[in-house]
Design a protein around this motif. Structure first.
Motif, PDB file in Angstrom:
ATOM      1  N   ASN A  73      -5.864  -1.830   1.139  1.00 23.98           N
ATOM      2  CA  ASN A  73      -6.178  -2.959   0.265  1.00 23.98           C
ATOM      3  C   ASN A  73      -5.242  -4.126   0.573  1.00 23.98           C
ATOM      4  O   ASN A  73      -4.021  -3.975   0.559  1.00 23.98           O
ATOM      5  CB  ASN A  73      -6.029  -2.522  -1.195  1.00 23.98           C
ATOM      6  CG  ASN A  73      -6.570  -3.521  -2.181  1.00 23.98           C
ATOM      7  OD1 ASN A  73      -6.399  -4.726  -2.031  1.00 23.98           O
ATOM      8  ND2 ASN A  73      -7.213  -3.013  -3.221  1.00 23.98           N
ATOM      9  N   ASN A  75      -4.492  -6.583  -1.199  1.00 30.90           N
ATOM     10  CA  ASN A  75      -3.614  -6.869  -2.338  1.00 30.90           C
ATOM     11  C   ASN A  75      -2.383  -5.974  -2.326  1.00 30.90           C
ATOM     12  O   ASN A  75      -1.301  -6.379  -2.759  1.00 30.90           O
ATOM     13  CB  ASN A  75      -4.382  -6.683  -3.649  1.00 30.90           C
ATOM     14  CG  ASN A  75      -5.478  -7.713  -3.830  1.00 30.90           C
ATOM     15  OD1 ASN A  75      -5.266  -8.894  -3.582  1.00 30.90           O
ATOM     16  ND2 ASN A  75      -6.657  -7.268  -4.238  1.00 30.90           N
ATOM     17  N   HIS A  76      -2.549  -4.740  -1.835  1.00 36.50           N
ATOM     18  CA  HIS A  76      -1.402  -3.841  -1.737  1.00 36.50           C
ATOM     19  C   HIS A  76      -0.408  -4.333  -0.681  1.00 36.50           C
ATOM     20  O   HIS A  76       0.803  -4.150  -0.833  1.00 36.50           O
ATOM     21  CB  HIS A  76      -1.872  -2.422  -1.394  1.00 36.50           C
ATOM     22  CG  HIS A  76      -2.641  -1.768  -2.503  1.00 36.50           C
ATOM     23  ND1 HIS A  76      -3.310  -0.571  -2.355  1.00 36.50           N
ATOM     24  CD2 HIS A  76      -2.839  -2.155  -3.789  1.00 36.50           C
ATOM     25  CE1 HIS A  76      -3.886  -0.253  -3.497  1.00 36.50           C
ATOM     26  NE2 HIS A  76      -3.627  -1.190  -4.376  1.00 36.50           N
ATOM     27  N   LYS A  79       1.505  -7.233  -2.291  1.00 35.64           N
ATOM     28  CA  LYS A  79       2.465  -6.811  -3.311  1.00 35.64           C
ATOM     29  C   LYS A  79       3.487  -5.806  -2.783  1.00 35.64           C
ATOM     30  O   LYS A  79       4.323  -5.316  -3.535  1.00 35.64           O
ATOM     31  CB  LYS A  79       1.708  -6.190  -4.492  1.00 35.64           C
ATOM     32  CG  LYS A  79       0.793  -7.164  -5.216  1.00 35.64           C
ATOM     33  CD  LYS A  79      -0.016  -6.473  -6.301  1.00 35.64           C
ATOM     34  CE  LYS A  79      -0.959  -7.437  -6.988  1.00 35.64           C
ATOM     35  NZ  LYS A  79      -1.797  -6.761  -8.013  1.00 35.64           N
ATOM     36  N   LYS A  81       3.161  -2.722  -1.899  1.00 35.48           N
ATOM     37  CA  LYS A  81       3.038  -1.457  -2.635  1.00 35.48           C
ATOM     38  C   LYS A  81       3.668  -0.329  -1.832  1.00 35.48           C
ATOM     39  O   LYS A  81       3.502  -0.237  -0.621  1.00 35.48           O
ATOM     40  CB  LYS A  81       1.565  -1.155  -2.909  1.00 35.48           C
ATOM     41  CG  LYS A  81       1.341   0.026  -3.855  1.00 35.48           C
ATOM     42  CD  LYS A  81      -0.123   0.162  -4.224  1.00 35.48           C
ATOM     43  CE  LYS A  81      -0.364   1.373  -5.123  1.00 35.48           C
ATOM     44  NZ  LYS A  81       0.295   1.232  -6.422  1.00 35.48           N
ATOM     45  N   ARG A  83       4.730   3.843  -1.102  1.00 37.08           N
ATOM     46  CA  ARG A  83       4.464   5.266  -1.277  1.00 37.08           C
ATOM     47  C   ARG A  83       5.734   5.897  -1.816  1.00 37.08           C
ATOM     48  O   ARG A  83       6.752   5.969  -1.122  1.00 37.08           O
ATOM     49  CB  ARG A  83       4.092   5.921   0.058  1.00 37.08           C
ATOM     50  CG  ARG A  83       2.614   5.989   0.314  1.00 37.08           C
ATOM     51  CD  ARG A  83       2.277   6.916   1.452  1.00 37.08           C
ATOM     52  NE  ARG A  83       2.585   8.314   1.157  1.00 37.08           N
ATOM     53  CZ  ARG A  83       2.041   9.341   1.795  1.00 37.08           C
ATOM     54  NH1 ARG A  83       1.166   9.122   2.759  1.00 37.08           N
ATOM     55  NH2 ARG A  83       2.362  10.572   1.495  1.00 37.08           N
ATOM     56  N   THR A  89       6.305   1.141   2.539  1.00 34.95           N
ATOM     57  CA  THR A  89       5.159   0.392   2.041  1.00 34.95           C
ATOM     58  C   THR A  89       3.864   0.932   2.629  1.00 34.95           C
ATOM     59  O   THR A  89       3.857   1.599   3.663  1.00 34.95           O
ATOM     60  CB  THR A  89       5.291  -1.099   2.404  1.00 34.95           C
ATOM     61  OG1 THR A  89       5.418  -1.225   3.833  1.00 34.95           O
ATOM     62  CG2 THR A  89       6.502  -1.725   1.726  1.00 34.95           C
ATOM     63  N   TYR A  90       2.762   0.615   1.957  1.00 33.81           N
ATOM     64  CA  TYR A  90       1.455   1.079   2.426  1.00 33.81           C
ATOM     65  C   TYR A  90       1.145   0.576   3.838  1.00 33.81           C
ATOM     66  O   TYR A  90       0.566   1.301   4.643  1.00 33.81           O
ATOM     67  CB  TYR A  90       0.354   0.609   1.465  1.00 33.81           C
ATOM     68  CG  TYR A  90       0.143   1.509   0.275  1.00 33.81           C
ATOM     69  CD1 TYR A  90       1.135   2.384  -0.174  1.00 33.81           C
ATOM     70  CD2 TYR A  90      -1.059   1.494  -0.437  1.00 33.81           C
ATOM     71  CE1 TYR A  90       0.942   3.200  -1.271  1.00 33.81           C
ATOM     72  CE2 TYR A  90      -1.269   2.312  -1.543  1.00 33.81           C
ATOM     73  CZ  TYR A  90      -0.272   3.157  -1.955  1.00 33.81           C
ATOM     74  OH  TYR A  90      -0.474   3.976  -3.039  1.00 33.81           O
ATOM     75  N   SER A 180      -7.278   2.083  -2.236  1.00 38.97           N
ATOM     76  CA  SER A 180      -7.296   1.390  -0.945  1.00 38.97           C
ATOM     77  C   SER A 180      -8.691   0.944  -0.516  1.00 38.97           C
ATOM     78  O   SER A 180      -8.830   0.157   0.421  1.00 38.97           O
ATOM     79  CB  SER A 180      -6.688   2.280   0.153  1.00 38.97           C
ATOM     80  OG  SER A 180      -5.324   2.532  -0.110  1.00 38.97           O
TER      81      SER A 180
END
Length: 493
Positions: A73, A75-76, A79, A81, A83, A89-90, A180
């Motif tokens: 995603n 947006n992830h 931001k 995001k 784990r 991060t993702y 995701s």
């Protein structure tokens, strides 16, 4: 450890079932892959005998037919995001996943950026992927998703998304974490394939809840405990009961979303191939359980672990009180409480006797050993050494590491590394033990026992340091802590 799951049987059954699903759709299947792919430690704890990389090994048995597509995603990315289990991060995890897949001989076709709306960080990531030679496709937000079916299944919806070029019969769509866009990626591809006159289908691969186990089976309850932060629940699949007269278990979010998903597939394919969320799944884990009692016991222990993890998090951050209370309710449903593991009573009793933090561990043969805080070693280090001596048959009173070898490490920590704690953490203890083992056969024998501790349960009377907890987890030892700190303080490292 009691084994309750036939891993080899599962791999054979699962691969065969997926091949049947590919054939059902004329030779092309988009498989939404949920959960952890090659580090599924939850499954290995509640289904003893299930290996953490079992799903990965199952795919290896049909590797030539498999193509991997990874969704993330946008947006992830924006931001950053994370784990939580890996601390990355993702977007970094996507690169890690690609490396792991490729190292095992899998074809990674592309990365799909879902929910892309020109996010600056996503654009930077796209350029990075291009420089690394990774093909990247864009999927866009769709107004009215997921209820405006007419718009979604049209040129203004899925039709705007990039068509992901694929070349293998089985396209596994995976992701670094939830949210995701795996499902949307699969359905978008179905739309584009059918627009091109190509036969293709969709299926979902989730290990939990196990659809053909009872709703209140501890293995399914343990999944609720593992996802308590999502505030979801397992329920009876009403669509499957109505369509087939068979009682099965599914997740409430999947049941709630099914009418919309079915309508989308009807719009894309002319008719829905599935009459229930259970129909969509391909999971065969329930058929590979070889000892139901062993799995029940393992799942109950996992539920209690989840409770202590949440209680510890509440103590650390003062957040998550609702999760702790819900986990108390889940424990009651499973018929267990905080004292399920004998390690807890042993650790608390040891603390009471020594008036210092202590730990206890249940060994594979059922014995319980303890460890106390000392001058040179913390409770985690002492417990680890005592457990290793116990499983290798070395006298508990025999000093395997000479204090003269430990003291310089303690001095280094305090005088040069400016640590306020001079006692050895468990990783430092293992290093000292390893050095000693080069010249001492007894130390070599003791350190060789580490593999025997994998899967054991340890309990500490206080919250242990992140360093000790991480070391135990790397060794495969399950850790629980009483939700309290060793000392009264506002700041805890």
């Amino acid at each position: 450890m009691r084994q309750g799951f036939d891993n080899d049987k599962y791999i054979a059954l699962q691969a065969d079932n997926i091949r049947k699903r590919i054939a059902q759709f004329g030779g092309k299947l988009y498989l939404e892959f949920g959960g952890k792919l090659f580090d599924d430690y939850h499954a290995s704890r509640v289904l003893p005998g299930f290996q953490p990389d079992t799903k990965f090994r199952m795919l290896e048995s049909m590797r030539q037919d498999v193509e991997i597509v990874i969704a993330i995603n946008a947006n992830h990315i924006e931001k950053a995001k994370m784990r939580g289990d890996l601390g990355i991060t993702y977007d970094e995890d996507v690169l890690r996943l690609i490396d792991v897949f490729r190292s095992r001989g899998f074809h990674v076709g592309s990365v799909v950026l879902t929910q892309y709306a020109g996010q600056p960080a996503a654009d930077v990531y796209r350029r990075r992927l291009a420089q690394l030679g990774v093909t990247c496709y864009l999927h866009y937000p769709i107004p009215g998703y997921p209820h405006d079916i007419e718009r979604i299944v049209s040129d203004d919806g899925y039709g705007r998304n990039d068509y992901v070029e694929t070349s293998r019969p089985l396209v596994v769509v995976t992701a670094p974490g939830p949210g995701s866009g795996k499902l949307a990626t699969c359905l978008s591809q179905l739309y584009h394939e059918h627009q091109r006159g190509i036969k293709a289908g969709y299926a979902k691969y989730e290990t939990f809840p196990i659809w053909n186990l009872p709703l209140n089976h501890p293995v399914n309850i343990a999944y609720e405990a593992a996802t308590v932060d999502l505030d979801d629940a397992n329920i009876i699949d009403p669509f499957h009961l109505e369509a087939h007269g068979e009682t099965t278990v599914n997740y409430n979010r999947d049941v709630e979303a099914f009418p919309v998903l079915k309508a989308m597939m009807e719009r894309i394919m002319g008719e829905s191939p599935y009459q229930s969320p259970t129909d969509m799944g391909v999971n065969m884990a329930g058929y590979a359980i070889s000892d139901d009692d062993a799995c029940r016991d393992a799942a109950k222990m996992e539920i209690v672990r989840r409770y202590f993890t949440a209680a510890e998090q509440l103590k650390r951050t003062s957040t998550g009180e609702e999760q702790v209370e819900r986990l108390r309710s889940i424990m009651q449903r499973a018929g267990v409480d905080e004292n399920l593991s004998p390690a807890r009573a042993a650790a608390l009793r040891k603390e009471e006797l020594t008036r210092a933090p202590a730990g206890a561990m249940v060994l594979p043969d059922g014995r319980v050993v303890t460890g106390k805080t000392g001058v040179l070693m913390g409770a985690a280090s002492a417990l680890l050494m005592n457990a290793l001596k116990a499983v290798t048959g070395v006298d508990a009173e025999l000093p395997v590491i000479d204090d003269a070898n430990i003291e310089p490490i303690c001095t280094l920590k305090t005088e040069h590394l400016h640590s306020t704690n001079r006692r050895l953490h468990s990783d430092e203890t293992l290093i000292a033990l390893s050095i000693t083992s080069a010249s001492d056969p007894t130390a070599a024998k003791v350190i060789a026992g580490l593999k025997q501790l994998r899967g054991c349960d340890a309990f500490f009377s206080v919250i242990v340091s992140p360093t000790d907890e991480a070391t135990y987890r790397k060794l495969g030892i399950n850790v629980c802590c009483e939700p309290k700190y060793e000392r009264v303080s506002l700041y805890h490292k």
